[in-house]
Scaffold this motif. Structure first.
Motif, PDB file in Angstrom:
ATOM      1  N   GLY A   1       0.785  -1.227   0.000  1.00 45.61           N
ATOM      2  CA  GLY A   1       0.000   0.000   0.000  1.00 45.61           C
ATOM      3  C   GLY A   1       0.815   1.275   0.000  1.00 45.61           C
TER       4      GLY A   1
ATOM      5  N   GLN B   1      -9.097   7.162  -4.502  1.00 50.87           N
ATOM      6  CA  GLN B   1     -10.203   6.706  -3.655  1.00 50.87           C
ATOM      7  C   GLN B   1     -10.630   7.799  -2.683  1.00 50.87           C
ATOM      8  OE1 GLN B   1     -10.086   2.619  -1.859  1.00 50.87           O
ATOM      9  NE2 GLN B   1     -10.047   3.710   0.076  1.00 50.87           N
ATOM     10  N   SER B   2      -9.666   8.550  -2.172  1.00 51.10           N
ATOM     11  CA  SER B   2      -9.975   9.641  -1.243  1.00 51.10           C
ATOM     12  C   SER B   2     -10.739  10.754  -1.952  1.00 51.10           C
ATOM     13  CB  SER B   2      -8.681  10.196  -0.631  1.00 51.10           C
ATOM     14  OG  SER B   2      -7.974   9.183   0.057  1.00 51.10           O
TER      15      SER B   2
ATOM     16  N   ARG C   1      -4.978   5.097  -3.743  1.00 52.78           N
ATOM     17  CA  ARG C   1      -5.516   5.573  -2.463  1.00 52.78           C
ATOM     18  C   ARG C   1      -5.922   7.044  -2.553  1.00 52.78           C
ATOM     19  NH1 ARG C   1      -2.534   4.062   3.225  1.00 52.78           N
ATOM     20  NH2 ARG C   1      -4.237   4.611   4.632  1.00 52.78           N
TER      21      ARG C   1
ATOM     22  N   SER D   1      -7.435   8.391   9.161  1.00 52.53           N
ATOM     23  CA  SER D   1      -7.318   8.166   7.710  1.00 52.53           C
ATOM     24  C   SER D   1      -6.648   6.839   7.396  1.00 52.53           C
ATOM     25  CB  SER D   1      -6.548   9.311   7.060  1.00 52.53           C
ATOM     26  OG  SER D   1      -5.230   9.391   7.570  1.00 52.53           O
ATOM     27  N   SER D   2      -5.709   6.398   8.233  1.00 51.60           N
ATOM     28  CA  SER D   2      -5.043   5.112   7.987  1.00 51.60           C
ATOM     29  C   SER D   2      -6.013   3.949   8.178  1.00 51.60           C
ATOM     30  CB  SER D   2      -3.836   4.953   8.905  1.00 51.60           C
ATOM     31  OG  SER D   2      -4.237   4.984  10.274  1.00 51.60           O
TER      32      SER D   2
ATOM     33  N   TYR E   1      -0.483   3.868  -3.707  1.00 50.34           N
ATOM     34  CA  TYR E   1      -0.824   5.127  -3.056  1.00 50.34           C
ATOM     35  C   TYR E   1      -1.549   6.064  -4.012  1.00 50.34           C
ATOM     36  CZ  TYR E   1      -0.552   8.278   0.879  1.00 50.34           C
ATOM     37  OH  TYR E   1      -0.885   9.066   1.957  1.00 50.34           O
TER      38      TYR E   1
ATOM     39  N   GLU F   1      -8.238   3.890   5.256  1.00 47.52           N
ATOM     40  CA  GLU F   1      -7.463   3.749   4.021  1.00 47.52           C
ATOM     41  C   GLU F   1      -7.694   4.935   3.079  1.00 47.52           C
ATOM     42  OE1 GLU F   1      -8.097  -0.066   2.244  1.00 47.52           O
ATOM     43  OE2 GLU F   1      -7.216  -1.158   3.913  1.00 47.52           O
ATOM     44  N   LEU F   2      -7.709   6.133   3.685  1.00 45.19           N
ATOM     45  CA  LEU F   2      -7.795   7.368   2.924  1.00 45.19           C
ATOM     46  C   LEU F   2      -6.470   8.110   3.023  1.00 45.19           C
ATOM     47  CD1 LEU F   2     -11.342   8.588   4.024  1.00 45.19           C
ATOM     48  CD2 LEU F   2     -10.737   7.412   1.901  1.00 45.19           C
ATOM     49  N   ALA F   3      -6.271   9.055   2.128  1.00 52.89           N
ATOM     50  CA  ALA F   3      -5.047   9.847   2.126  1.00 52.89           C
ATOM     51  C   ALA F   3      -5.401  11.323   2.181  1.00 52.89           C
ATOM     52  CB  ALA F   3      -4.233   9.554   0.865  1.00 52.89           C
TER      53      ALA F   3
END
Length: 202
Positions: A70, A82-83, A79, A137-138, A76, A141-143
């Motif tokens: 990840g 996705q965010s 990720r 956020s971890s 990333y 699974e968001l950034a």
């Protein structure tokens, strides 16, 4: 990018905003500096298709020079995407509710519903927590998003609001015409003799 066995101070060089790792995964700085042949050899699967296999067959996975799960550029990047998608969905839902509250333009009734305004502020606050508090956020699974990425993600909810308001203009125009016809019919039912008398004289 090339994998590591000991990640060391990798996280101290990892940029949460864009996934940049500097030169940590540069081939010359990893066990892969002597080329892939140091760890891999050609082999064939059960269908005879040529693959790459580990030379040391029974080595535990944690001792193999792999990219962190990840944390490489492809994962990333996904990720971050996705965010941005989550921001669009999150804001899209709360902003469409804003336009659904009334047939008229939403800005004329922006501060008339205290409950909605409170929930709106709560939603925005939680969105910031989901994105910018690392512990949260971890888990999700968001950034964290830069200003540019956040603005780009908000364009789609704003477009949805604009479309809703445009269709509401058409809806109001049709309802106005319909109400005028219904009003005329209502008068005719109350005064059925009006038609026979003709238009009223002034």
């Amino acid at each position: 990018q090339w994998g590591l066995v000991d990640e060391g101070d990798f996280m101290s060089k990892f940029n949460r905003w864009n996934g940049d790792t500097g030169d940590v995964f540069k081939q010359a700085n990893t066990p892969w500096k002597d080329g892939r042949e140091a760890f891999l050899e050609p082999c064939a699967d059960h269908r005879g298709v040529e693959r790459w296999c580990w030379r040391r067959k029974n080595t535990p996975q944690e001792q193999l020079p792999l990219l962190p799960k990840g944390m490489h550029c492809a994962a990333y990047g996904a990720r971050l995407g996705q965010s941005m998608a989550y921001v669009s969905i999150h804001l899209g839902e709360i902003l469409t509710l804003l336009t659904y509250r009334t047939d008229g333009p939403f800005w004329q009734f922006l501060f008339t519903n205290v409950v909605y305004n409170g929930m709106f502020v709560f939603n925005l606050t939680m969105l910031m927590v989901f994105l910018y508090i690392p512990a949260v956020s971890s888990v999700l699974e968001l950034a964290p998003l830069t200003f540019g990425r956040f603005v780009l993600a908000t364009l789609f909810p704003l477009l949805l609001v604009a479309l809703n308001e445009t269709f509401k203009i058409i809806y109001r125009s049709q309802m106005l015409s319909r109400n005028a016809i219904l009003a005329e019919q209502a008068v005719d039912r109350v005064r059925p003799h009006r038609k026979s008398l003709g238009p009223a004289k002034v």
